[in-house]
Write an enzyme that holds these catalytic residues in place. Structure first.
Site, PDB file in Angstrom:
ATOM      1  N   ASN A  42      -8.379   1.994   5.696  1.00 52.96           N
ATOM      2  CA  ASN A  42      -7.126   2.816   6.356  1.00 52.96           C
ATOM      3  C   ASN A  42      -8.189   3.980   6.883  1.00 52.96           C
ATOM      4  O   ASN A  42      -8.842   4.529   6.076  1.00 52.96           O
ATOM      5  CB  ASN A  42      -6.112   3.488   5.756  1.00 52.96           C
ATOM      6  CG  ASN A  42      -5.610   3.541   4.684  1.00 52.96           C
ATOM      7  OD1 ASN A  42      -6.472   2.998   4.189  1.00 52.96           O
ATOM      8  ND2 ASN A  42      -4.898   4.884   4.209  1.00 52.96           N
ATOM      9  N   ILE A  43      -8.142   5.244   7.002  1.00 53.28           N
ATOM     10  CA  ILE A  43      -9.078   6.238   8.297  1.00 53.28           C
ATOM     11  C   ILE A  43      -7.641   7.774   8.425  1.00 53.28           C
ATOM     12  O   ILE A  43      -6.970   6.768   8.906  1.00 53.28           O
ATOM     13  CB  ILE A  43      -9.959   5.541   8.805  1.00 53.28           C
ATOM     14  CG1 ILE A  43     -10.612   4.703   8.637  1.00 53.28           C
ATOM     15  CG2 ILE A  43     -10.123   7.200   9.031  1.00 53.28           C
ATOM     16  CD1 ILE A  43     -11.812   4.498   9.539  1.00 53.28           C
ATOM     17  N   GLU A  44      -7.347   8.239   7.575  1.00 46.48           N
ATOM     18  CA  GLU A  44      -6.041   9.191   8.431  1.00 46.48           C
ATOM     19  C   GLU A  44      -6.863  10.203   8.973  1.00 46.48           C
ATOM     20  O   GLU A  44      -8.073  10.995   8.892  1.00 46.48           O
ATOM     21  CB  GLU A  44      -5.523   9.428   7.312  1.00 46.48           C
ATOM     22  CG  GLU A  44      -4.742   8.579   6.526  1.00 46.48           C
ATOM     23  CD  GLU A  44      -3.944   8.781   5.439  1.00 46.48           C
ATOM     24  OE1 GLU A  44      -3.855   9.992   4.561  1.00 46.48           O
ATOM     25  OE2 GLU A  44      -3.442   8.025   4.994  1.00 46.48           O
ATOM     26  N   CYS A  53      -4.268   2.098  10.313  1.00 46.88           N
ATOM     27  CA  CYS A  53      -4.161   1.402   9.396  1.00 46.88           C
ATOM     28  C   CYS A  53      -5.958   0.185   9.069  1.00 46.88           C
ATOM     29  O   CYS A  53      -6.101  -0.369  10.317  1.00 46.88           O
ATOM     30  CB  CYS A  53      -2.980   0.542   9.726  1.00 46.88           C
ATOM     31  SG  CYS A  53      -1.621   1.073   9.902  1.00 46.88           S
ATOM     32  N   GLU A  55      -5.871  -2.798   8.829  1.00 44.13           N
ATOM     33  CA  GLU A  55      -5.585  -4.210   9.449  1.00 44.13           C
ATOM     34  C   GLU A  55      -5.846  -4.303  10.779  1.00 44.13           C
ATOM     35  O   GLU A  55      -6.379  -4.965  10.919  1.00 44.13           O
ATOM     36  CB  GLU A  55      -3.910  -4.561   9.463  1.00 44.13           C
ATOM     37  CG  GLU A  55      -2.946  -5.090   7.850  1.00 44.13           C
ATOM     38  CD  GLU A  55      -2.606  -3.586   7.567  1.00 44.13           C
ATOM     39  OE1 GLU A  55      -2.939  -3.312   6.908  1.00 44.13           O
ATOM     40  OE2 GLU A  55      -1.019  -3.890   6.889  1.00 44.13           O
ATOM     41  N   CYS A  86       2.760  -2.840   8.248  1.00 41.66           N
ATOM     42  CA  CYS A  86       3.406  -1.895   8.797  1.00 41.66           C
ATOM     43  C   CYS A  86       4.195  -2.647  10.439  1.00 41.66           C
ATOM     44  O   CYS A  86       3.149  -3.296  10.364  1.00 41.66           O
ATOM     45  CB  CYS A  86       3.032  -0.088   8.923  1.00 41.66           C
ATOM     46  SG  CYS A  86       1.563  -0.437  10.768  1.00 41.66           S
ATOM     47  N   CYS A  89       1.771  -3.065  13.213  1.00 43.55           N
ATOM     48  CA  CYS A  89       0.288  -3.509  12.963  1.00 43.55           C
ATOM     49  C   CYS A  89       0.737  -4.997  12.969  1.00 43.55           C
ATOM     50  O   CYS A  89      -0.169  -6.445  13.398  1.00 43.55           O
ATOM     51  CB  CYS A  89      -0.164  -3.725  11.113  1.00 43.55           C
ATOM     52  SG  CYS A  89      -1.633  -1.839  10.773  1.00 43.55           S
TER      53      CYS A  89
HETATM   54  N1  THU Z   1      -1.631   1.452   6.033  1.00 47.74           N
HETATM   55  C1  THU Z   1      -2.191   0.135   6.238  1.00 47.74           C
HETATM   56  O1  THU Z   1      -3.519   0.722   6.347  1.00 47.74           O
HETATM   57  N2  THU Z   1      -2.011  -0.825   6.377  1.00 47.74           N
HETATM   58  C2  THU Z   1      -0.430  -1.557   5.768  1.00 47.74           C
HETATM   59  O2  THU Z   1      -0.284  -2.831   6.025  1.00 47.74           O
HETATM   60  C3  THU Z   1       0.713  -0.104   5.720  1.00 47.74           C
HETATM   61  C4  THU Z   1      -0.277   1.354   5.338  1.00 47.74           C
HETATM   62  C5  THU Z   1      -2.094   3.256   5.763  1.00 47.74           C
HETATM   63  C6  THU Z   1      -1.638   4.197   7.248  1.00 47.74           C
HETATM   64  C7  THU Z   1      -1.423   5.202   6.004  1.00 47.74           C
HETATM   65  O3  THU Z   1      -2.845   5.631   6.251  1.00 47.74           O
HETATM   66  C8  THU Z   1      -1.386   4.696   4.959  1.00 47.74           C
HETATM   67  O4  THU Z   1      -1.680   3.351   4.499  1.00 47.74           O
HETATM   68  C9  THU Z   1       0.187   5.676   3.836  1.00 47.74           C
HETATM   69  O5  THU Z   1       0.931   5.039   5.098  1.00 47.74           O
END
Ligand code: THU
Length: 131
Positions: A42-44, A53, A55, A86, A89
């Site tokens: 994941n990259i925010e 996310c 995935e 989520c 995804c």
């Molecule tokens: N996130 C994912 O990368 N994959 C998931 O299956 C659930 C959530 C990430 C999104 C965000 O960066 C952080 O987790 C919190 O939601």
């Protein structure tokens, strides 16, 4: 590649996670039907809604390299609970990977395997377009 190894690859992918806002680190490992591996994390972003996310990172990396046929995706986080994709995804997995195995791990490295249709029953997809 067996699913235990794939789950371990997702744990490794988690080390590149960039979640400065949620501090929730996620890794994903996507396996193609011919056993090629694509990792994602994941990259925010400061504009939170632009975050991606793990995935989707893995799926888009693979598709941008021309991959179209997938077998399984493993997901890892630091949570004691089994992490599942989520809602967004799940739709992306359904659209681009189809009915694959989704390996959901917990922080102990245990995993549960779900099919796409178990996590996104009655999905909307390309079959519903062009009618
Ligand atoms: N996130 C994912 O990368 N994959 C998931 O299956 C659930 C959530 C990430 C999104 C965000 O960066 C952080 O987790 C919190 O939601």
């Amino acid at each position: 590649m067996d699913y235990k190894t794939l789950a371990h690859k997702a744990v490794e992918a988690k080390s590149n996670a960039h979640p400065p806002y949620s501090n929730f680190h996620v890794g994903a490992a996507l396996l193609t039907q011919d056993d090629k591996l694509y990792l994602g994390n994941n990259i925010e972003n400061s504009t939170f809604g632009l975050s991606i996310c793990a995935e989707r990172t893995a799926i888009f990396k693979a598709m941008s390299e021309g991959e179209r046929k997938f077998k399984a995706i493993a997901i890892a986080s630091d949570s004691p609970d089994f992490i599942t994709p989520c809602g967004s995804c799940r739709q992306i997995i359904f659209d681009h990977c189809g009915e694959i195995d989704i390996i959901c791990t917990n922080a102990k490295g245990e995993y549960k395997i779900f099919k796409t249709s178990e996590l996104l029953p009655h999905a909307f997809g390309d079959k519903d377009l062009n009618k």
